[in-house]
Design an enzyme around this catalytic site. Structure first.
Site, PDB file in Angstrom:
ATOM      1  N   ARG A 136      -0.133   5.637  16.605  1.00 57.82           N
ATOM      2  CA  ARG A 136       0.129   7.035  15.774  1.00 57.82           C
ATOM      3  C   ARG A 136      -0.855   7.992  16.880  1.00 57.82           C
ATOM      4  NH1 ARG A 136      -2.594   5.270  10.170  1.00 57.82           N
ATOM      5  NH2 ARG A 136      -4.905   4.480  11.107  1.00 57.82           N
ATOM      6  N   TYR A 181      -9.641  -5.389   3.343  1.00 63.31           N
ATOM      7  CA  TYR A 181      -8.800  -4.161   3.858  1.00 63.31           C
ATOM      8  C   TYR A 181      -9.186  -3.132   2.759  1.00 63.31           C
ATOM      9  CZ  TYR A 181      -5.020  -1.435   5.989  1.00 63.31           C
ATOM     10  OH  TYR A 181      -4.368  -0.538   6.493  1.00 63.31           O
ATOM     11  N   ARG A 193      -8.447  -6.851  13.631  1.00 61.83           N
ATOM     12  CA  ARG A 193      -7.541  -5.921  14.824  1.00 61.83           C
ATOM     13  C   ARG A 193      -8.740  -4.604  14.872  1.00 61.83           C
ATOM     14  NH1 ARG A 193      -3.745  -7.204  17.661  1.00 61.83           N
ATOM     15  NH2 ARG A 193      -2.625  -5.150  17.445  1.00 61.83           N
ATOM     16  N   ARG A 227       9.219   6.474  -3.581  1.00 57.45           N
ATOM     17  CA  ARG A 227       9.612   7.565  -4.466  1.00 57.45           C
ATOM     18  C   ARG A 227      10.900   8.129  -4.416  1.00 57.45           C
ATOM     19  NH1 ARG A 227       4.670  10.549  -2.480  1.00 57.45           N
ATOM     20  NH2 ARG A 227       2.833   9.342  -3.158  1.00 57.45           N
ATOM     21  N   ASP A 269     -10.268   0.740   1.555  1.00 57.49           N
ATOM     22  CA  ASP A 269     -10.330   2.036   1.704  1.00 57.49           C
ATOM     23  C   ASP A 269     -11.720   2.377   1.258  1.00 57.49           C
ATOM     24  OD1 ASP A 269      -7.854   2.200   2.519  1.00 57.49           O
ATOM     25  OD2 ASP A 269      -6.882   2.391   0.503  1.00 57.49           O
ATOM     26  N   ARG A 279       0.804  -1.217  -0.040  1.00 59.01           N
ATOM     27  CA  ARG A 279       0.012  -0.143   0.066  1.00 59.01           C
ATOM     28  C   ARG A 279       0.892   1.368   0.044  1.00 59.01           C
ATOM     29  NH1 ARG A 279      -5.123  -0.100   2.507  1.00 59.01           N
ATOM     30  NH2 ARG A 279      -4.920   1.717   3.513  1.00 59.01           N
ATOM     31  N   GLU A 281      -3.588   6.020  19.128  1.00 52.05           N
ATOM     32  CA  GLU A 281      -4.395   4.773  18.698  1.00 52.05           C
ATOM     33  C   GLU A 281      -3.501   3.801  19.304  1.00 52.05           C
ATOM     34  OE1 GLU A 281      -4.865   4.755  14.622  1.00 52.05           O
ATOM     35  OE2 GLU A 281      -6.019   6.463  14.295  1.00 52.05           O
TER      36      GLU A 281
HETATM   37  N1  UDP Z   1       3.219   1.238   7.746  1.00 53.52           N
HETATM   38  C1  UDP Z   1       4.552   1.188   8.585  1.00 53.52           C
HETATM   39  N2  UDP Z   1       5.140   2.430   9.026  1.00 53.52           N
HETATM   40  C2  UDP Z   1       4.215   3.479   9.038  1.00 53.52           C
HETATM   41  C3  UDP Z   1       2.922   3.452   8.421  1.00 53.52           C
HETATM   42  C4  UDP Z   1       2.484   2.218   7.934  1.00 53.52           C
HETATM   43  O1  UDP Z   1       5.251   0.156   8.592  1.00 53.52           O
HETATM   44  O2  UDP Z   1       4.892   4.771   9.661  1.00 53.52           O
HETATM   45  C5  UDP Z   1       2.629  -0.040   7.641  1.00 53.52           C
HETATM   46  C6  UDP Z   1       1.931  -0.908   8.501  1.00 53.52           C
HETATM   47  O3  UDP Z   1       2.287  -2.292   8.173  1.00 53.52           O
HETATM   48  C7  UDP Z   1       0.656  -0.586   7.870  1.00 53.52           C
HETATM   49  C8  UDP Z   1       0.669  -0.490   6.266  1.00 53.52           C
HETATM   50  O4  UDP Z   1       1.943  -0.098   6.350  1.00 53.52           O
HETATM   51  O5  UDP Z   1      -0.561  -1.435   8.468  1.00 53.52           O
HETATM   52  C9  UDP Z   1      -0.437   0.434   5.908  1.00 53.52           C
HETATM   53  O6  UDP Z   1      -0.340   1.715   6.261  1.00 53.52           O
HETATM   54  P1  UDP Z   1      -1.636   2.737   6.046  1.00 53.52           P
HETATM   55  O7  UDP Z   1      -1.136   4.011   6.700  1.00 53.52           O
HETATM   56  O8  UDP Z   1      -2.125   2.564   4.791  1.00 53.52           O
HETATM   57  O9  UDP Z   1      -2.744   2.050   7.150  1.00 53.52           O
HETATM   58  P2  UDP Z   1      -4.211   2.433   7.534  1.00 53.52           P
HETATM   59  O10 UDP Z   1      -4.396   4.035   7.653  1.00 53.52           O
HETATM   60  O11 UDP Z   1      -5.116   1.865   6.611  1.00 53.52           O
HETATM   61  O12 UDP Z   1      -4.147   1.829   9.113  1.00 53.52           O
END
Ligand code: UDP
Length: 375
Positions: free
Chosen positions: A285, A358, A254, A181, A360, A177, A310
């Site tokens: 976060r 999963y 989860r 870049r 969006d 996901r 969270e």
């Molecule tokens: N992820 C990570 N570090 C970060 C942010 C995300 O390793 O700082 C990984 C983590 O495994 C997460 C996945 O990337 O479950 C997808 O992140 P996303 O931000 O898309 O998750 P969401 O916002 O759906 O919780």
């Protein structure tokens, strides 16, 4: 016998609300029920200190699909919010997603050529370890994608907290996901369209459900026979395993526990999203909600701010299921439920929980638009 409604929609999240909206437009009589005391599922916001607080976690709308973007904007106009999360690893800050800013912060490198060779070097180590195999789990996938330095500081700790499982036991797709870049661009998403509804997500839900009968605080399972007989068809957006009384066993999810705090400062962290990527900090976060809708000096017009920490945990009865855990065991189990669901002629299953996916927000809407065509 004529039933009272054409459609009973169980769950008023994005799938249910979009489906009901489209059915209503086609002259169908719908009733939307939700077991929570409010509409909107996980995009519901609560106004606290004049700030729309995303009660069930940050929701940032993004899509490449113009039809979906035009559709949501026809309900409520969206703002220009661009998600640029920052990662905090043991007090040091890194931009996300992985881009030239991150690589500079990580290695002090300034040109794409230098970074490419650094990543190539680290990837080579990972490739050698795989010995000709494809990456089979999130850890291997991450090492192939960005190498060990980024994996160890920005991925491993966060991911293991988020999913409560070792990276080597998680499916590789989760990490795909995240973009990588070789330009200085902190926009988290690659999509063409992105934003937050002006005035908050509740406007999107009330707009979608305008003119449609809704009831909150009503649990389908408390009076299943009654609800099954009230409409010709059911649109079910809850947990598919619960719908089938867990006959094949429980699917795993989860969930997140939120600790909300109001602070007497106009600006707590200077950004909507800061990820804590080391394993020692117990939360993944901190969200500072005002930044989704207030930009530049507007942020300082309000003296207070609201943040949420969270804490991901395993789902158990009584908690809200958020993330399906799409590993092998759960996917196989889901397939068994899906076989039953595919045989139903009067029930449509949609959304994150009913499709165990999963998802969006935009793909959920896209799917609801497709399944509500030509009713
Ligand atoms: N992820 C990570 N570090 C970060 C942010 C995300 O390793 O700082 C990984 C983590 O495994 C997460 C996945 O990337 O479950 C997808 O992140 P996303 O931000 O898309 O998750 P969401 O916002 O759906 O919780």
């Amino acid at each position: 016998m004529m039933k009272q409604y054409d459609y009973l929609v169980v769950g008023s999240g994005l799938y249910g609300a979009t489906f009901a909206h489209m059915a209503h437009r086609q002259g169908k009589k719908c009733l939307v029920i939700d077991k929570r005391p409010h509409l909107g599922g996980n995009i519901y916001c609560k106004n606290i200190e004049g700030i729309n607080v995303h009660k069930y976690g940050a929701h940032i709308f993004h899509t490449n699909n113009k039809e979906v973007w035009d559709f949501v904007n026809s309900i409520v106009e969206f703002n220009r919010y661009t998600n640029c999360p920052v990662a905090n690893y043991k007090g040091k800050l890194y931009n996300l997603p992985f881009n030239m800013n991150t690589f500079y912060q990580m290695w002090g490198l300034t040109t794409p050529t230098e970074v490419e060779s650094k990543i190539e070097e680290q990837k080579a180590e990972a490739i050698a370890m795989l010995n000709g195999r494809e990456p089979q789990n999130l850890e291997e996938q991450a090492l192939i994608l960005v190498g060990k330095d980024i994996y160890e500081r920005l991925i491993k700790g966060y991911t293991e907290k988020q999913w409560g499982r070792k990276c080597s036991e998680l499916p590789a797709f989760i990490i795909k996901r995240l973009p990588v870049r070789y330009v200085y661009d902190n926009n988290y998403f690659n999509d063409k369209y992105q934003g937050i509804p002006i005035g908050g997500y509740n406007k999107l839900i009330t707009g979608l459900l305008e003119g449609i009968e809704t009831r909150t605080g009503v649990d389908f399972f408390n009076n299943r026979v009654h609800w099954e007989n009230i409409a010709d068809k059911i649109v079910f957006t809850g947990k598919i395993d619960e719908y089938y009384n867990y006959i094949f066993g429980n699917l795993e999810y989860r969930t997140i526990k939120f600790e909300e705090e109001i602070h007497d400062t106009p600006n707590y962290q200077g950004n909507a999203v800061i990820n804590y990527t080391d394993k020692e900090v117990p939360y993944t976060r901190i969200i500072e909600h005002k930044h989704f809708e207030m930009f530049g000096n507007e942020v300082h017009k309000r003296a207070k701010t609201v943040i949420s920490k969270e804490f991901p945990t395993e789902w158990a009865e009584g908690l809200e299921p958020y993330y399906p855990i799409n590993d092998e065991r759960n996917n196989k189990l889901y397939q068994k439920y899906k076989e039953l669901a595919d045989k139903e002629t009067n029930v449509i299953f949609g959304g994150r929980l009913a499709e165990y996916k999963y998802y969006d927000m935009a793909p959920v809407i896209e799917q609801a638009l497709i399944s509500s065509k030509g009713l």
